[in-house]
Design an enzyme around this catalytic site. Sequence first.
Site, PDB file in Angstrom:
ATOM      1  N   LYS A  78      -7.748  14.031   4.668  1.00  0.00           N
ATOM      2  CA  LYS A  78      -6.878  12.849   4.616  1.00  0.00           C
ATOM      3  C   LYS A  78      -5.857  13.007   5.735  1.00  0.00           C
ATOM      4  O   LYS A  78      -5.757  14.082   6.324  1.00  0.00           O
ATOM      5  CB  LYS A  78      -6.176  12.746   3.259  1.00  0.00           C
ATOM      6  N   ARG A  79      -5.107  11.942   6.043  1.00  0.00           N
ATOM      7  CA  ARG A  79      -4.069  12.089   7.045  1.00  0.00           C
ATOM      8  C   ARG A  79      -3.108  13.210   6.656  1.00  0.00           C
ATOM      9  O   ARG A  79      -2.889  13.467   5.471  1.00  0.00           O
ATOM     10  CB  ARG A  79      -3.314  10.767   7.222  1.00  0.00           C
ATOM     11  N   LYS A 101     -14.396   8.521  -3.470  1.00  0.00           N
ATOM     12  CA  LYS A 101     -15.634   8.877  -2.764  1.00  0.00           C
ATOM     13  C   LYS A 101     -16.162  10.218  -3.262  1.00  0.00           C
ATOM     14  O   LYS A 101     -17.362  10.391  -3.481  1.00  0.00           O
ATOM     15  CB  LYS A 101     -15.393   8.938  -1.247  1.00  0.00           C
ATOM     16  N   LYS A 130       1.389  14.349   0.891  1.00  0.00           N
ATOM     17  CA  LYS A 130       0.031  14.677   0.435  1.00  0.00           C
ATOM     18  C   LYS A 130      -0.122  16.177   0.147  1.00  0.00           C
ATOM     19  O   LYS A 130      -1.042  16.597  -0.514  1.00  0.00           O
ATOM     20  CB  LYS A 130      -0.992  14.212   1.468  1.00  0.00           C
ATOM     21  N   THR A 178      -8.289   6.774  -1.786  1.00  0.00           N
ATOM     22  CA  THR A 178      -9.640   6.241  -1.916  1.00  0.00           C
ATOM     23  C   THR A 178     -10.657   7.346  -1.646  1.00  0.00           C
ATOM     24  O   THR A 178     -11.776   7.288  -2.149  1.00  0.00           O
ATOM     25  CB  THR A 178      -9.886   5.060  -0.947  1.00  0.00           C
ATOM     26  N   HIS A 219       0.805  -1.229   0.000  1.00  0.00           N
ATOM     27  CA  HIS A 219       0.000   0.000   0.000  1.00  0.00           C
ATOM     28  C   HIS A 219       0.833   1.272   0.000  1.00  0.00           C
ATOM     29  O   HIS A 219       0.327   2.326   0.364  1.00  0.00           O
ATOM     30  CB  HIS A 219      -0.905   0.042   1.225  1.00  0.00           C
TER      31      HIS A 219
HETATM   32  C1  26W Z   1       3.450   2.449  10.810  1.00  0.00           C
HETATM   33  C2  26W Z   1       3.656   1.608   9.645  1.00  0.00           C
HETATM   34  C3  26W Z   1       2.743   1.820   8.535  1.00  0.00           C
HETATM   35  C4  26W Z   1       3.212   1.753   7.255  1.00  0.00           C
HETATM   36  C5  26W Z   1       2.356   1.889   6.225  1.00  0.00           C
HETATM   37  C6  26W Z   1       1.389   2.021   8.771  1.00  0.00           C
HETATM   38  C7  26W Z   1       0.525   2.155   7.721  1.00  0.00           C
HETATM   39  C8  26W Z   1       1.015   2.079   6.443  1.00  0.00           C
HETATM   40  C9  26W Z   1       0.059   2.122   5.303  1.00  0.00           C
HETATM   41  C10 26W Z   1       0.628   1.399   4.136  1.00  0.00           C
HETATM   42  C11 26W Z   1      -0.380   3.492   5.008  1.00  0.00           C
HETATM   43  C12 26W Z   1      -1.630   3.523   4.193  1.00  0.00           C
HETATM   44  O1  26W Z   1      -2.714   3.603   4.741  1.00  0.00           O
HETATM   45  N1  26W Z   1      -1.515   3.511   2.871  1.00  0.00           N
HETATM   46  C13 26W Z   1      -2.630   3.898   2.024  1.00  0.00           C
HETATM   47  O2  26W Z   1      -3.355   2.775   1.601  1.00  0.00           O
HETATM   48  C14 26W Z   1      -4.505   3.167   0.881  1.00  0.00           C
HETATM   49  C15 26W Z   1      -5.285   1.918   0.569  1.00  0.00           C
HETATM   50  O3  26W Z   1      -4.613   1.147  -0.352  1.00  0.00           O
HETATM   51  C16 26W Z   1      -4.116   3.943  -0.357  1.00  0.00           C
HETATM   52  O4  26W Z   1      -5.283   4.387  -0.987  1.00  0.00           O
HETATM   53  C17 26W Z   1      -3.250   5.130   0.008  1.00  0.00           C
HETATM   54  O5  26W Z   1      -2.780   5.777  -1.161  1.00  0.00           O
HETATM   55  C18 26W Z   1      -2.084   4.672   0.852  1.00  0.00           C
HETATM   56  O6  26W Z   1      -1.343   5.786   1.318  1.00  0.00           O
END
Ligand code: 26W
Length: 826
Positions: A559-560, A673, A565, A669, A368
């Site tokens: 978004k976060r 929406k 971003k 995502t 992701h």
């Molecule tokens: C703390 C470690 C960690 C590393 C990566 C925590 C969370 C992540 C995720 C990969 C972050 C995340 O939420 N990624 C998002 O995933 C969404 C669903 O596929 C995508 O739409 C976003 O672009 C992506 O940033």
Amino acid sequence: MTEPTPLIATPEHTVEGFVREYLRELNFAQGTILERASVNDHYLALARTVRHYLMARWITTTTEHYRRQPKAVAYLSAEYLLGRQLDNALVAADLEDIAAEALASLGIDLADLREAEVEPGLGNGGLGRLAACFIDSLATMSVPAIGYGIRYEYGIFRQTFVDGRQVEKPDEWLVGGAPWEFAHPEHEVTVGFGGHTERYVDGEGDDAVERTRWVPGWKVLGVPYNYMVPGYRNGRVNTLRLWSSRATHAFDLKIFNHGDYAEAVRSRTFAENISKVLYPEDSTPQGKELRLQQQYFFVACSLRDFINQLLPEDFDLHDLPERICFQLNDTHPVIAVPELMRILVDEEGFDWDEAWEVTRRCFAYTCHTLLPEALEVWPVDVLGRLLPRHLEIIYRINDEFLARVREHSGDDELLVRRMSIIAEHPARSVRMAHLATVAATKVNGVAELHSQLLRDKVLADFARFWPEKFTNVTNGVTPRRFVRLANPGLSGLITEAIGEGWVTDLDRLRDLEPLADDAEFRRRFREVKDANKHRLVDLLARRDGIEIDPGTMLDVMVKRLHEYKRQTLKILHVITLYDRIVSGEVAVEDLVPRTVVFGAKAAPGYVMAKEIIALINHVGAVVGAHPEVSKVLRVAFPANYNVTVAETLVPAADLSEQISLAGKEASGTGNMKFALNGALTIGTDDGANVEIRQLVGDDHFFLFGLTEPEAAAMQEAGYRPSSYYEKNRSLRRALDLVAHGEFSGGNRSTFEPVVSNLLGEDRFMVLADFQSYLDAQERVEAAYRDPDAWSRSAVLNVARSGFFSSDRSMRDYMDRIWHAEVLPPL
Ligand code: 26W
């Protein structure tokens, strides 16, 4: 197996039936009466009543899963960002009208009870919300699937602002009672940690084999909590099983025996801490040992549970790949790979190759991210201390894998080092993405561009080694929650025009296309948008005491908070508008009035992100206080953006901000929406924006900024952000205002870190894209001045976004990765 004992009758699907069931719940479960019940009593009674209507479907579905033993999917995810359950259950069970009427007959407003629910925020952002959309789609499509995860006692923190700065509060989502969960302590699972491994000889004479056993140093229990995952009116209800940690019964026998009873009980919290809190880092792992404990804990519980509870007793584990695909939602659950190997080799007596063949075929991995710092690595000393046997297994997987790499590459040692599951620098550690890629049958990215970049960059060596392993599945969102439930006005309009089939077959939105040219339809579409804006006005007034004008363009970025971003790019645009008005460069009459809405949580340890939040709030305050500027420009930053807020905000938006640096946002995502709810996108060529633009058409999308190859080339050549500052007057003025303390009461040091970061490194090339963004915003203004043309584009966005249903994502996973069965209709 014999037929299940039929369930006591599902309550009658009528207003009277509902009232009866509701009062029973209020009296017998809440122990109160109508006249004395609190709002929470009412909410709990309502939730349980709705639950009763779904119970027969749930039992039928799970019984059928067990009886038929179909090829199924187990989604392994450390996060599920579910959002409120009540509304979704009401819609799925087709009970909205009945419930509203039944409650009204008792003098209760359904809307008030909806508000009483605290959403389960068991996820950080996109990845967790995606998992929630996927399990909704799987249930709706009658796919035999189970979601496995963690029942965090505290979900994502509650964000508050103090002087414009983020302050975190605990998310106490369980305190009012948790009416949607079913605890099953009788199905507890034991999980080991620490200790050591031993070799021993198993069998005698010719049959003697050397085996390994893991002797854990301590153990915890996992208690499953089941949640219903109702399909949309298809008679199916799947299960989400979340694990909560408990101390074992023997946990502290030694201390108990020493007579220190209170100390012994107290020390149990050690085990109970594992599922205590969701780590709020989104994309920068902190390498905390407790996080690895969480990961192993839920994965070990889930594998054990699947094998012991969901398979028949005589099941031959050699056939496991015919029965299940474990989907790894990012690397967080990848420790499941060595865990399954351990079960097969150490406990089931498989030889290594046999076990690897089964394991390999049971897992698939979704990546992701593209940010290198988001790729999880665990120092071997941490992993080895916590899971000594798993580390041995990882080493052996790596040895065998690297032997193959050497064989195929003619001992290319540089390649071997790059591909190794073990990194040597800066500290010896396990690269979880490499482990996942080596083990998985399929590896997928989450949008076309992202999958391409995985193949070409992040995992290029692996893609050359195993080209067939790599695939794409573009993300999607559930149309049930994000259109049908969040946007009743638009849903009604669509259904009136093309029937209700779109809710489960979103491609049918195409049939709306001709209506984009129908002036009456466009008028009604605008009416809906307008009503949605009024709903948002009410919400922000009630919830945040924020006043916004529904007559303005709603320009939304939610978004976060992350530098990639580029919330800073958005706020620099706001500052530029402010500057132009204050300096008299433009008259307020010449601007399209806008309300810029931000929603964003920062990871609590992410200092720069928190500075950016403060900057946005401070700019918002100055803009709002300015008598001229505030006539045409306002910034609204409601704290604690979450799924519930999104459900009111997204349907109200005119403009969707998707402005990450190209090549950094895996998919996004939120972008989907907004498009589905008829907002137009201003965005870069990044993530799923690329596919949105291709589908809705260039004329209905405001594209700007560098492309991924352009950005990469510019970095390669040596990017110098200050050159943009020097050349671009608007940019210089905007940054100078920040630097000179315009938004910090004259204090020049307040936002110095933000400014110097942009002028110094500007890792995400905000300054390079600034002018292009301003130009695109001018095009937005021009387009917005023509309401008819704008709403035509908006309708076309809706009509052409059916592809972004998570039902389609699930079909793609089914066809390309899982090959699971589908249950017959009920
Ligand atoms: C703390 C470690 C960690 C590393 C990566 C925590 C969370 C992540 C995720 C990969 C972050 C995340 O939420 N990624 C998002 O995933 C969404 C669903 O596929 C995508 O739409 C976003 O672009 C992506 O940033």
